[in-house]
Enzyme design. Structure first.
Site, short mmCIF file in Angstrom:
data_model
loop_
_atom_site.label_atom_id
_atom_site.label_comp_id
_atom_site.label_asym_id
_atom_site.label_seq_id
_atom_site.Cartn_x
_atom_site.Cartn_y
_atom_site.Cartn_z
N SER A 1 0.85 -1.15 -0.01
CA SER A 1 0.10 0.04 0.02
C SER A 1 0.97 1.45 0.03
O SER A 1 2.10 1.20 0.47
CB SER A 1 -1.04 -0.04 1.26
OG SER A 1 -0.13 0.04 2.35
N SER B 1 -4.23 -2.98 -3.78
CA SER B 1 -3.49 -2.06 -3.31
C SER B 1 -4.23 -1.05 -2.36
O SER B 1 -5.50 -0.62 -2.74
CB SER B 1 -2.61 -1.25 -4.47
OG SER B 1 -1.92 -0.31 -4.02
N ASP C 1 -3.88 2.35 -1.67
CA ASP C 1 -3.28 3.73 -2.03
C ASP C 1 -4.32 4.59 -1.02
O ASP C 1 -5.50 4.68 -1.51
CB ASP C 1 -3.26 4.07 -3.31
CG ASP C 1 -2.19 3.20 -3.95
OD1 ASP C 1 -1.51 2.63 -3.34
OD2 ASP C 1 -2.46 2.70 -5.32
#
Length: 176
Positions: A52, A90, A92
């Protein structure tokens, strides 16, 4: 990693802080050079893309919440410059805030607010993209070999190899 930019036309500064725990080493790109394809891929590959990234953008430019959201979204473009494709799963997270203090009065029903006009946000967008890219690369450059879960070794970026690749691509000038 961290990086910052000054914005003289806006009389502002913008800084970026990145937690760079993401991506696939083979996709690493530095200054447009796909260095990750050339570095020893066997020692730098996760079984599957994971990780991440958290990007915090701070500025002293007077921005509204909606403008800050637009600035924060530009961090993804900076990540893309380093080779990130935001893999499935992910985590993010991008956020932006301004330290600019608006005047406060208690005897008025309305208070004038100072804001950067939307037409002048491009400088902040560009600074966010550039500083995010640089912050990721600064984090990678400063990293050391790390042993993680189950004894998995994650080697640091090999500085000499990376510099050689950048020089061979014309991005660096050799010392004379």
């Amino acid at each position: 990693g961290t990086a910052s930019r000054t914005l003289p036309d806006l009389d502002a500064t913008l800084g970026v802080l990145v937690l760079a725990n993401f991506g696939v080493a083979s996709q690493l790109t530095i200054d447009g050079v796909p260095v990750g394809r050339t570095l020893d891929p066997a020692s730098r590959t996760r079984p599957k893309p994971a990780g991440s990234c958290i990007v915090v953008v701070a500025t002293d430019a007077p921005l509204a919440a909606k403008q800050l959201g637009r600035v924060a979204r530009r961090a993804g473009l900076g990540l893309a410059r380093t080779g990130s494709v935001a893999h499935h799963g992910s985590g993010d997270i991008f956020l932006a805030f301004s330290t600019h203090r608006q005047p406060r009065t208690t005897d008025e029903k309305r208070v004038p607010v100072e804001l950067v006009p939307d037409a002048h946000l491009d400088a902040l967008f560009a600074a966010t993209v550039e500083a995010t890219e640089e912050a990721v690369l600064n984090a990678l450059w400063a990293a050391v070999d790390t042993v993680g879960r189950s004894g998995r070794l994650v080697p640091a970026l090999p500085h000499d190899e990376v510099l050689s690749l950048l020089e061979a691509s014309g991005r660096l000038q050799s010392p004379r």
